[in-house]
Scaffold this active site. Structure first.
Site, PDB file in Angstrom:
ATOM      1  CG  HIS A 312      -2.060   0.913   1.108  1.00  0.00           C
ATOM      2  ND1 HIS A 312      -1.969   2.246   1.383  1.00  0.00           N
ATOM      3  CD2 HIS A 312      -3.325   0.690   0.684  1.00  0.00           C
ATOM      4  CE1 HIS A 312      -3.145   2.804   1.143  1.00  0.00           C
ATOM      5  NE2 HIS A 312      -3.977   1.888   0.721  1.00  0.00           N
ATOM      6  CG  ASP A 370      -8.577  -4.286  -2.373  1.00  0.00           C
ATOM      7  OD1 ASP A 370      -9.753  -4.170  -2.020  1.00  0.00           O
ATOM      8  OD2 ASP A 370      -7.914  -3.365  -2.873  1.00  0.00           O
TER       9      ASP A 370
END
Ligand code: ACO
Length: 435
Positions: A312, A370
């Site tokens: 991320h 996710d």
């Protein structure tokens, strides 16, 4: 916001030094206010990808990527996900405070009485090929709301801002469900306002006119949690897109359509689809036994493969949403008797290897939300190409709240980045016959 501290930029090319104010927020890194740099030094800053640049000030969402902390209006995501539902979260994000019971009741009724879309919308959907990606349809339908609500162009009217917010969060699930129903050739299901926000969404997605449909409460709560976890994430790519697009004064529906388009990309909202497809591919090619081989491919820079659902830009520690999603994943699989789901087992094996592997440890790559949300959505019966639409439904509250925050900010200006030009310098045009 201004502190007594200053930053001084000095130059080795003879340009006089420039002093900048340092601004401080309530938490998070201070920022150097360089707005006067060009005026004083005739230079721009260069920061592709916004690695060190704050594009606005905002009081909505705070992320501490090193701590793995996510706050909406100061409240930790872990507490909101347990104590609140999605509509309470929407109220909080937009208005800044959690609703009282009376406010909640009014708000729920207001939103649920705006869930229907103009009947003409169905003809817009019919213009698409049946195999169109639902995100292409959703981007188009959300933008087309500007045509149904032209008064929304009066962006400085508080009434128009507020009704656009209600319309957006009320109608996005209806539009997403229409895109899905169209793709499978089933009739659209009208919203059922007595259901919860998530329950109604499930009804519009999964019910048919032939049978009574009762949403399963465990699955309903799981979908609600997916929506809460994806509701806002400060100045991510799609939110920044909404702000930039909205900064020209366009309709909020057009700005949100731009956000939907941005979200579609695999490095952003498309990651859960990409993650599930990755798991399916590993499963098809040998499953658990091939996990090691796959991880070697991911670590090989020349392969172009990435471990989707890992890493991320901001979280350099565990994504707090991933922990909550893992918990939801277990609950949903248990409810459906799918504890031995091969893709879930594969995901757990990949996670374990990655968390112990030097490549991932050194780069601070942890599972993001996710990594598990694809498995949950698949178990809920949501087809893979709808995953990003679910994300868009959730993120609409973040987009519209950030848009509103920008519009009412006294420092609000059209967004207009500068560039480092690397093209040719001026040259004469030769007429066609002499080229
Ligand atoms: N698998 C393997 N290696 C990775 C991964 C990954 N998923 N993510 C990053 N890396 C490596 C990069 O190759 C790079 O290695 P290097 O320093 O040896 O060159 C290093 O880690 C840093 O990566 P960057 O791409 O520079 O990190 P950035 O912050 O720009 O990217 C991103 C973040 C796009 C999310 C990236 O981690 C990625 O592509 N992840 C997979 C896609 C994904 O899951 N996206 C969802 C994001 S969350 C969301 O939108 C809700």
């Amino acid at each position: 916001m201004t502190t007594e501290h200053k930053a001084t930029m000095s130059f080795s090319d003879g340009t006089p030094s420039v002093e900048f104010p340092i601004l401080t927020g309530t938490i998070g890194p201070d920022v150097i206010d360089i707005r006067k740099l060009y005026g004083q030094a005739g230079k721009f800053t260069y920061d592709t990808g916004f690695l060190s640049t704050a594009s606005c000030n905002s009081s909505i969402t705070y992320i501490d990527g090193d701590k793995g902390q996510l706050l909406y209006r100061g409240y930790p995501i872990e507490q909101l996900a347990v104590h609140c539902d999605f509509l309470e979260t929407c109220y909080l994000i937009y208005y800044g405070e959690l609703p009282t019971p009376a406010q909640y009741q009014d708000f729920q009724s207001l939103v649920m009485h705006h869930t229907m879309v103009h009947e003409q919308m169905q003809f817009a959907v019919r213009g698409f090929r049946r195999d169109s990606h639902p995100m292409a349809i959703l981007a188009s339908l959300s933008g087309s709301m500007a045509a149904f609500y032209p008064d929304s162009l009066d962006i400085n009217s508080p009434e128009q801002q507020d009704i656009s917010f209600v319309r957006l969060i009320a109608k996005m699930p209806t539009l997403a469900a229409m895109a899905y129903k169209y793709s499978i050739g089933q009739p659209y299901m009208y919203p059922q306002n007595h259901l919860s926000y998530a329950g109604n969404f499930m009804h519009m997605m999964f019910a048919t006119p032939c049978e009574k449909y009762e949403p399963n409460p465990v699955l309903e709560r799981a979908l609600d949690r997916i929506l809460i976890l994806h509701a806002d994430h400060e100045q991510n790519a799609s939110t920044s897109t909404v702000r930039l697009c909205g900064s020209s004064g366009t309709s909020p529906f057009s700005a949100i359509a731009a956000g939907v388009a941005c979200l579609w990309g695999p490095a952003h909202g498309g990651a859960n689809q990409a993650c599930l497809e990755m798991l399916e591919e590993i499963q098809a090619n040998g499953g658990l036994e091939k996990v090691g081989e796959f991880m070697e491919r991911v670590k090989d820079k020349n392969s172009g493969a990435r471990l989707m659902g890992f890493g991320h830009r901001v979280y350099k520690n565990f994504d707090p949403r991933a922990k909550l999603m893992q918990e939801t994943c277990r609950e949903v699989l248990a409810e459906l008797g799918l504890e031995n789901d091969p893709l879930f087992k594969l995901a757990m094996a990949l996670e374990k290897i990655a968390l112990e592997d030097d490549y991932f440890v050194q780069r601070k790559l942890y599972p993001n939300v996710d990594f598990y949300s694809g498995i949950v959505q698949r178990a809920l019966g949501i087809p893979v190409n709808m995953f990003t639409c679910i994300f868009a439904v959730a993120r609409t509250i973040g987009w519209v709240s950030q848009w509103k925050e920008m519009i009412v900010d006294p420092e609000y200006k059209i967004g207009r980045p500068r560039q480092l030009y690397t093209g040719l310098t001026e040259r004469p045009v030769k007429p066609l016959e002499s080229r």
